[in-house]
Design an enzyme around this catalytic site. Structure first.
Site, PDB file in Angstrom:
ATOM      1  N   CYS A  83       0.835  -1.195   0.000  1.00  0.00           N
ATOM      2  CA  CYS A  83       0.000   0.000   0.000  1.00  0.00           C
ATOM      3  C   CYS A  83       0.874   1.250   0.000  1.00  0.00           C
ATOM      4  CB  CYS A  83      -0.896   0.041   1.240  1.00  0.00           C
ATOM      5  SG  CYS A  83      -1.670  -1.537   1.646  1.00  0.00           S
ATOM      6  N   ASN A 129       0.767  -2.660   5.411  1.00  0.00           N
ATOM      7  CA  ASN A 129       1.506  -3.896   5.624  1.00  0.00           C
ATOM      8  C   ASN A 129       2.972  -3.615   5.948  1.00  0.00           C
ATOM      9  OD1 ASN A 129      -0.403  -5.913   5.437  1.00  0.00           O
ATOM     10  ND2 ASN A 129      -0.195  -6.154   3.224  1.00  0.00           N
TER      11      ASN A 129
END
Length: 324
Positions: A2, A79
């Site tokens: 991301c 993440n």
């Protein structure tokens, strides 16, 4: 993987792309001021600042991926696989499961200064939501119009970093991401000058050559550099439409197209959605991989004094605007 961005242009805008190989059925969730959060070790929060964000809702609990509260403080978890570490509770600190971190901070802190103080008394513990929802290995970006912080819990400890660029991706640890920017000091939005050799009559043969050398792959380090450069050089007008549009263009520059990032099992990581929240107005904008139309949810059109979670299912199918 991301990318998150904090962007200030008259108003504060905050958002992220969520890149993954499958869709989790996330929804836009508004937690009104009287919606009860029951934390595992930190007690019950019956009253708090209202908040809006994208979440997977399980057992009527919004597991927020990204969120902003009614005071304009925003937060997202990205993440951080292989680096994140959540241990045991620590005496004198609020022990929080990772999925509780976003509502705990946004429910009680009105700005970055208050969040920074709250973080001094927090530890993140190894506690999953349930056996069906294992712990996500994450680190977090927290932002308001004054700036940004990055929070990382690793085996080396619990760290809070100032984030001068307002960008976060995934691995490596945040100080190393910042360090990598030094390798790209020569990039420019302007045409390049001949510094190669004064004896050679070198000149640009194309527009955009000032940014030659900017990484174009989908690794987290490369996306960090690309997003930081594009954000720093962004120009947009003063209308809400122009500012929101520019924000989506920043994150579109790091979007994962289907087929370009293959995983070990043969599946492909794609950008599931991109969001942008006007943190000052409480308007949450988003689009999906298969729906480029920007949708909007205004938290202030909801009953923010309610005790019931408000969930809006996003439209994930493409719409075409036929003009003939």
């Amino acid at each position: 993987m991301c990318t998150a961005v904090s962007f200030y242009k008259n108003d504060h805008y905050f958002g992220r792309s969520l890149d993954y190989e499958r869709y989790f059925g996330e929804e836009v969730a508004i937690a009104p001021r009287n919606f009860m959060f029951d934390f595992r070790f930190a007690g019950i929060m019956r009253e708090h600042y209202a908040m809006i964000g994208m979440a997977h809702v399980a057992e009527n609990v919004p597991l927020y991926y990204d969120c902003v509260n009614e005071k304009g403080l925003a937060m997202a978890g990205l993440n951080f696989v292989g680096n994140a570490f959540f241990g045991e509770s620590s005496e004198g600190r609020y022990a929080l499961a990772p999925h509780e971190f976003i509502p705990f901070i946004l429910g009680q802190c009105r700005d970055l200064s208050e969040a920074r103080k709250m973080l001094e008394n927090i530890c993140l513990v190894n506690e999953p939501f349930s056996k069906d929802y294992p712990i996500s290995e994450l680190h977090w970006i927290i932002s308001d119009k004054s700036g940004s912080l990055v929070v990382e819990s690793t085996e080396k400890g619990f760290f809070v970093y100032d984030n001068p660029v307002g960008i976060l991706t995934n691995n490596p640890e945040f100080p190393q991401q910042l360090l990598q920017l030094n390798n790209y000091m020569s990039l420019s939005a302007k045409p390049p000058e001949n510094r190669f050799c004064s004896d050679y009559p070198l000149k640009p043969y194309s527009r955009g050559m000032g940014a030659i050398g900017m990484p174009g792959d989908w690794s987290s380090e490369s996306r960090f550099v690309r997003a930081a450069f594009i954000k720093a050089n962004s120009v947009c007008g003063d209308s809400e439409e122009e500012r929101v549009s520019q924000f989506f263009h920043i994150l579109a520059a790091v979007e994962n197209p289907n087929g370009c990032c293959q995983l070990e099992d043969g599946s492909y990581q794609i950008t599931q959605y991109i969001c942008c929240c006007n943190c000052d107005k409480g308007i949450y904008y988003y689009n999906y991989y298969n729906n480029h139309q920007i949708s909007a949810v205004d938290m202030h059109r909801a009953n923010l004094c309610s005790s019931k979670l408000i969930v809006i299912k996003p439209e994930t199918r493409e719409h075409f605007n036929y003009r003939n």
